[in-house]
Design a protein around this motif. Structure first.
Motif, PDB file in Angstrom:
ATOM      1  N   TRP A  47      32.489  44.855  38.585  1.00  0.00           N
ATOM      2  CA  TRP A  47      33.571  45.814  38.764  1.00  0.00           C
ATOM      3  C   TRP A  47      34.663  45.554  37.729  1.00  0.00           C
ATOM      4  O   TRP A  47      34.921  44.422  37.340  1.00  0.00           O
ATOM      5  CB  TRP A  47      34.177  45.713  40.158  1.00  0.00           C
ATOM      6  N   ARG A  48      35.302  46.612  37.338  1.00  0.00           N
ATOM      7  CA  ARG A  48      36.427  46.489  36.419  1.00  0.00           C
ATOM      8  C   ARG A  48      37.479  47.529  36.770  1.00  0.00           C
ATOM      9  O   ARG A  48      37.173  48.707  36.985  1.00  0.00           O
ATOM     10  CB  ARG A  48      35.972  46.687  34.977  1.00  0.00           C
ATOM     11  N   SER A  75      35.742  37.988  28.539  1.00  0.00           N
ATOM     12  CA  SER A  75      35.992  36.592  28.844  1.00  0.00           C
ATOM     13  C   SER A  75      35.828  35.706  27.626  1.00  0.00           C
ATOM     14  O   SER A  75      36.348  34.605  27.580  1.00  0.00           O
ATOM     15  CB  SER A  75      35.036  36.115  29.941  1.00  0.00           C
ATOM     16  N   SER A 124      43.657  34.603  32.973  1.00  0.00           N
ATOM     17  CA  SER A 124      43.080  33.556  33.809  1.00  0.00           C
ATOM     18  C   SER A 124      41.912  32.925  33.075  1.00  0.00           C
ATOM     19  O   SER A 124      41.179  33.597  32.346  1.00  0.00           O
ATOM     20  CB  SER A 124      42.632  34.132  35.153  1.00  0.00           C
ATOM     21  N   TYR A 127      41.393  43.712  35.651  1.00  0.00           N
ATOM     22  CA  TYR A 127      40.701  42.821  36.582  1.00  0.00           C
ATOM     23  C   TYR A 127      39.208  43.072  36.467  1.00  0.00           C
ATOM     24  O   TYR A 127      38.754  44.217  36.491  1.00  0.00           O
ATOM     25  CB  TYR A 127      41.153  43.078  38.023  1.00  0.00           C
ATOM     26  N   LYS A 128      38.421  41.983  36.347  1.00  0.00           N
ATOM     27  CA  LYS A 128      36.965  42.088  36.221  1.00  0.00           C
ATOM     28  C   LYS A 128      36.320  41.066  37.141  1.00  0.00           C
ATOM     29  O   LYS A 128      36.700  39.892  37.132  1.00  0.00           O
ATOM     30  CB  LYS A 128      36.534  41.804  34.787  1.00  0.00           C
ATOM     31  N   ASP A 129      35.327  41.528  37.898  1.00  0.00           N
ATOM     32  CA  ASP A 129      34.614  40.589  38.770  1.00  0.00           C
ATOM     33  C   ASP A 129      33.343  41.241  39.289  1.00  0.00           C
ATOM     34  O   ASP A 129      33.379  42.376  39.789  1.00  0.00           O
ATOM     35  CB  ASP A 129      35.500  40.161  39.938  1.00  0.00           C
ATOM     36  N   ASN A 130      32.219  40.543  39.134  1.00  0.00           N
ATOM     37  CA  ASN A 130      30.954  40.938  39.749  1.00  0.00           C
ATOM     38  C   ASN A 130      30.573  42.381  39.425  1.00  0.00           C
ATOM     39  O   ASN A 130      30.126  43.137  40.288  1.00  0.00           O
ATOM     40  CB  ASN A 130      31.032  40.743  41.270  1.00  0.00           C
ATOM     41  N   ARG A 139      38.806  36.708  34.800  1.00  0.00           N
ATOM     42  CA  ARG A 139      38.926  37.845  35.711  1.00  0.00           C
ATOM     43  C   ARG A 139      40.202  38.650  35.490  1.00  0.00           C
ATOM     44  O   ARG A 139      40.211  39.867  35.707  1.00  0.00           O
ATOM     45  CB  ARG A 139      38.858  37.361  37.153  1.00  0.00           C
ATOM     46  N   ASP A 146      39.157  31.954  34.150  1.00  0.00           N
ATOM     47  CA  ASP A 146      37.840  32.412  34.594  1.00  0.00           C
ATOM     48  C   ASP A 146      37.505  33.810  34.070  1.00  0.00           C
ATOM     49  O   ASP A 146      36.439  34.350  34.357  1.00  0.00           O
ATOM     50  CB  ASP A 146      37.745  32.380  36.119  1.00  0.00           C
ATOM     51  N   ASP A 200      44.794  27.090  35.732  1.00  0.00           N
ATOM     52  CA  ASP A 200      43.991  28.313  35.825  1.00  0.00           C
ATOM     53  C   ASP A 200      44.419  29.419  34.865  1.00  0.00           C
ATOM     54  O   ASP A 200      43.708  30.416  34.735  1.00  0.00           O
ATOM     55  CB  ASP A 200      44.056  28.864  37.257  1.00  0.00           C
ATOM     56  N   ARG A 221      32.050  50.606  37.269  1.00  0.00           N
ATOM     57  CA  ARG A 221      31.072  49.701  37.857  1.00  0.00           C
ATOM     58  C   ARG A 221      29.899  49.563  36.897  1.00  0.00           C
ATOM     59  O   ARG A 221      29.339  50.558  36.421  1.00  0.00           O
ATOM     60  CB  ARG A 221      30.580  50.269  39.198  1.00  0.00           C
TER      61      ARG A 221
END
Length: 675
Positions: free
Chosen positions: A279-280, A15, A219, A274-277, A223, A221, A187, A316
C-alpha cells in the motif's frame, strides 16, 4: 475546488537511495510498478549524481539539453522554454505538454503550468534527473503529453555527514550548496539542503538571485517520508535583442532593451508518503506565486499569478505469479488566481494607445477539481519477454470567477476605440474535461547484451486556465478540447565488447492543438506530425579513454493549419532537425576530463519558414579532480572557441528577427568538500 494529484513515481519515497540503484533500476521504477525488473519498454535518460556534480550547471536546461531528443531553450536568467520530441513550446499553454516533477510530484498543478518552472527544482543537491521521452500520461496524467523531467532527491541518511560546494565563473555568477544528514533517533534520519545562486548577468541590467532548499525526514524502515521544498527567485530580466544576426554584434548582444523587466517567484510544497505491505498513500500541499513585467507586450503590463493545492493519492501494488499490477486513484483541489494591470499609458500607434488602456486588464480566480484512476500491469511471459500495459481516466473541472467587469472595456466600464479593448474577460463559467490515456509495451532480451522494445502510447493535456479565460479581442468564450498525442516507438539497446548503444525511433501525431488564430481567438484543432530517430552511444578504448555521443534527427511538421495560413507540410518553427552532443573523455586515478561538442542545427524561426537561424556548435572543457576522500575540485572552460550564438532565435511580424544571445567564453572554478 481542486485539481488532480498526479501519479507519483515509485522513486518518490523509495526505501533505497538512487545512488544505491543501477541505471536500469531507476528507469524501471519510473513506472508506477515497483517490481525490481531491469527491463523497460520506453525511452528514458538518466543524468546521475556524478554528472550533476561534475557539470554543476547554473541552469538545469544546460544539462538536460545535452541528452537525446531534448532541446530546451534558455532565456534570460532562470527562464526557459521546453522541448522533448517536439519543437520548442511557446505560448500560455506550451508548458502544459511537458511534466516537470520533483520525486514524481509535479511542481505546478496540471492546469496552472509555468513555462519557466525548472527553477523550482533543487537538482543541484539531488541524486539524479530522469527524462522520460514520449507520452507518459498513464503515469502522470494531464501535462505529460510529450515527456517528463523528474528530479530524484537524495534520501536522508542516518550516517552524519555535511557537504559544502561552491562555484564561481568569470562572468560573475556564483553558487553555494550545503547539504547535511544525521540521525534524529534510532528510527529516523533527517536531511537538509540549501542552494544559493547569484548571477550579475552578462548583459546590461540583468541577473538573478535564487535561493532553494529542502528538508526531508525519513524513517529508517522506509515506510515514512516527510519532505518540504521551497524556492525564491528575484530576477532582473533581459529582453530580446532585435535585428538580423544581432547576437554577433558585441555591442548589441550585451545590451538590454528592457532594463525595467523583472520576475519574482516563490514556491513551496510539502509531501507526506506512507508505504507498507504493497500500500502507498501520499498527501501533497503546494503553493506558488509569481509576479513579472510583461516587457514583451505593448504597454508592458504586470502579471501576478499563483495557485495553492492540496491533494491525496492511494495505490495498491501486488504480484500474482508472473504478473505485477498496481491500481490507484488520486484527487486534487487547486485555488488559482491571475491579475494583470498596467500603470503607464501604452506607447506606439494610435491603435495600440486606444485599445490597451491603463488600469486592470484581468482579475480572476479559478477553482479546479481534478481526479484520476489508473491501472498498470507488468507481465513476464518468459525470461526474455516482458509485457507492460496501463490505462488511466482523468477528470478536471474549472470553476472560473471573474473579479472585475465582464467584456472588453477598461476597468471603469469605458469602451475602447478602434472596435474595443484588446483584453476580453469572459463571464463566470464552469468548464470540465474528461480524458483517457493508454500504454502498451513489450521488451525482449535477444541475449544478455541485446534488448529490443516497442510501445504504443497516448497522451493528453487539458487546456490550461490561461487558455480558457485570458481572452482577447471579440472572443467572449473559449470552447477548447484537450490536446491529444498518439505515439509508436521502437528501440534497441545493448552492448558489444566496449561498445554500448541505445537507439530509438518514433512516429508521433498530435491533434486538437490549441492555438491563437488570426483574429486572436484561442482555438482547438491544429495538428502536427513528428518523426525521429534518437541515439546514445559510448565506446571505452581502454582504462583511461572513452568517447560518447547522443542526439536525434527529427522532422516536426504542421499537418493542418493553426495560424490562419496553409502550413501543411512546413517545418514547425524552433524545431532543428539535427541535435547532437559528443565528448572525448579521460579518467585516470583522481582526474576526470571531458571535451564536449554540442551541435544545434539550423531551424526556421517563423511558421511560414521564410526566416531561419543558422544554428551553432559549441565546445566545453569539463574537468574535475578528487583531492583525497573529501575534496572534489572542478574547473571548466565553457564555449571554448568563444562563439557568438543565440540561446534562442525567433521572428515576429511586429519585431522582426529577435534573439536571446548566448554567453561568451567563460572559466568556471568550484569545489565540493564532504565532512
Amino acid at each position: 475546488m481542486t485539481m488532480r494529484f498526479l501519479s507519483l513515481l515509485a522513486l518518490a519515497a523509495g526505501s533505497a537511495t538512487a545512488s544505491e540503484q543501477t541505471i536500469e533500476q531507476i528507469l524501471v521504477t519510473a513506472s508506477n510498478i515497483e517490481s525490481g525488473d531491469a527491463a523497460i519498454t520506453s525511452a528514458a535518460t538518466v543524468i546521475d549524481t556524478a554528472q550533476l556534480t561534475q557539470r554543476a550547471p547554473m541552469h538545469l536546461a544546460e544539462l538536460i539539453s545535452q541528452t537525446a531528443g531534448v532541446n530546451y531553450h534558455r532565456g534570460s536568467g532562470q527562464e526557459s522554454l521546453p522541448a522533448i520530441r517536439s519543437a520548442v513550446l511557446t505560448g500560455a499553454g506550451g508548458c502544459g505538454s511537458v511534466r516537470v516533477a520533483y520525486d514524481g510530484v509535479p511542481v505546478r498543478a496540471a492546469g496552472f503550468c509555468n513555462v519557466n518552472e525548472l527553477f523550482d527544482l533543487t537538482y543541484e543537491t539531488s541524486d539524479a534527473a530522469v527524462i522520460l521521452r514520449g507520452p507518459a500520461s498513464v503515469k502522470y496524467g494531464s501535462n505529460a503529453q510529450l515527456g517528463v523531467v523528474n528530479v530524484i532527491s537524495a534520501k536522508p541518511s542516518s550516517s552524519p555527514r555535511l557537504s559544502v560546494g561552491t562555484m564561481i565563473d568569470s562572468l560573475g555568477a556564483t553558487a553555494l550548496t550545503l547539504t547535511g544528514d544525521t540521525a534524529v533517533s534510532n528510527d529516523w534520519a533527517i536531511r537538509g539542503e540549501f542552494v544559493d545562486k547569484h548571477d550579475s548577468g552578462f548583459r546590461e541590467d540583468s541577473g538573478f538571485k535564487l535561493h532553494k532548499g529542502r528538508v526531508a525526514l525519513a524513517s529508517n524502515d522506509g515506510r515514512f517520508l516527510l519532505a518540504a521544498n521551497w524556492a525564491d527567485l528575484d530576477q532582473q530580466t533581459a529582453g530580446y535583442i532585435t535585428g538580423f544576426e544581432s547576437y554577433k554584434d558585441d555591442d548589441i548582444r550585451l545590451s538590454n532593451p528592457n532594463p525595467e523587466a523583472y520576475r519574482d517567484a516563490q514556491s513551496a510544497s510539502f509531501v507526506a508518503t506512507y508505504k507498507d505491505n504493497g500500500w502507498r498513500a501520499d498527501v501533497l500541499m503546494r503553493n506558488n506565486d509569481m509576479q513579472f513585467l510583461m516587457h514583451f507586450l505593448p504597454g508592458q503590463p504586470v502579471e501576478q499569478n499563483g495557485h495553492q493545492s492540496i491533494a491525496a493519492r492511494l495505490q495498491r501494488t501486488a504480484s500474482v505469479a508472473n504478473a505485477t499490477w498496481v491500481i490507484g486513484g488520486e484527487v486534487e483541489q487547486t485555488d488559482g488566481y491571475l491579475k494583470q494591470w498596467q500603470d503607464k499609458p501604452t506607447q506606439g500607434s494610435p491603435f495600440l494607445q486606444a485599445t490597451i488602456p491603463v488600469g486592470k486588464h484581468y482579475d480572476y480566480r479559478v477553482d479546479a477539481l481534478s481526479a484520476g484512476m489508473f491501472i498498470e500491469v507488468q507481465y513476464r511471459l518468459s525470461d526474455q519477454l516482458l509485457i507492460q500495459g496501463g490505462s488511466r481516466i482523468d477528470y478536471i473541472e474549472y470553476d472560473y470567477d471573474n473579479q472585475m467587469l465582464d467584456g472588453r472595456t477598461d476597468d471603469q466600464g469605458n469602451a475602447c476605440g478602434f472596435g474595443g479593448c484588446r483584453y476580453s474577460r469572459p463571464s463566470d463559467r464552469t468548464d470540465s474535461f474528461s480524458d483517457a490515456s493508454a500504454f502498451l509495451g513489450a521488451s525482449y532480451d535477444l541475449n544478455p547484451q541485446l534488448n529490443i522494445y516497442a510501445n504504443v502510447a497516448t497522451g493528453f493535456r487539458a487546456p490550461q486556465a490561461t487558455e480558457l479565460y485570458r481572452l482577447q479581442r471579440a472572443q467572449t468564450a473559449a470552447d477548447l478540447e484537450s490536446e491529444q498525442t498518439h505515439s509508436f516507438e521502437l528501440g534497441i539497446k545493448g552492448g558489444a565488447g566496449n561498445l554500448a548503444y541505445d537507439l530509438a525511433a518514433y512516429v508521433m501525431k498530435r491533434d486538437e492543438l490549441i492555438y491563437r488564430d488570426a483574429a486572436f481567438f484561442n482555438q482547438s484543432g491544429a495538428a502536427t506530425d513528428h518523426t525521429g530517430v534518437e541515439f546514445d552511444l559510448s565506446y571505452q578504448f581502454n582504462d583511461y579513454w572513452s568517447v560518447s555521443s547522443n542526439g536525434s534527427y527529427a522532422v516536426h511538421q504542421y499537418a493542418d493549419g493553426g495560424t490562419g495560413a496553409d502550413l501543411k507540410g512546413l517545418d514547425i518553427d524552433s524545431a532543428p532537425r539535427w541535435l547532437a552532443n559528443s565528448s572525448v573523455n579521460y579518467q585516470a586515478n583522481s582526474l576526470t576530463a571531458s571535451l564536449v561538442w554540442s551541435h544545434t542545427d539550423a531551424y526556421f524561426t517563423n511558421p511560414l519558414n521564410s526566416h531561419r537561424y543558422e544554428g551553432h556548435d559549441l565546445l566545453d572543457l569539463i574537468t574535475s579532480y578528487k583531492a583525497g576522500e573529501s575534496l572534489l575540485l572542478r574547473a571548466q572552460v565553457l564555449n571554448l572557441t568563444d562563439q557568438r550564438y543565440a540561446d534562442r532565435a525567433d521572428f515576429t511580424t511586429f519585431g522582426g528577427d529577435r534573439y536571446f544571445p548566448g554567453r561568451e567564453r567563460r572559466v568556471v572554478f568550484g569545489f565540493e568538500y564532504q565532512y
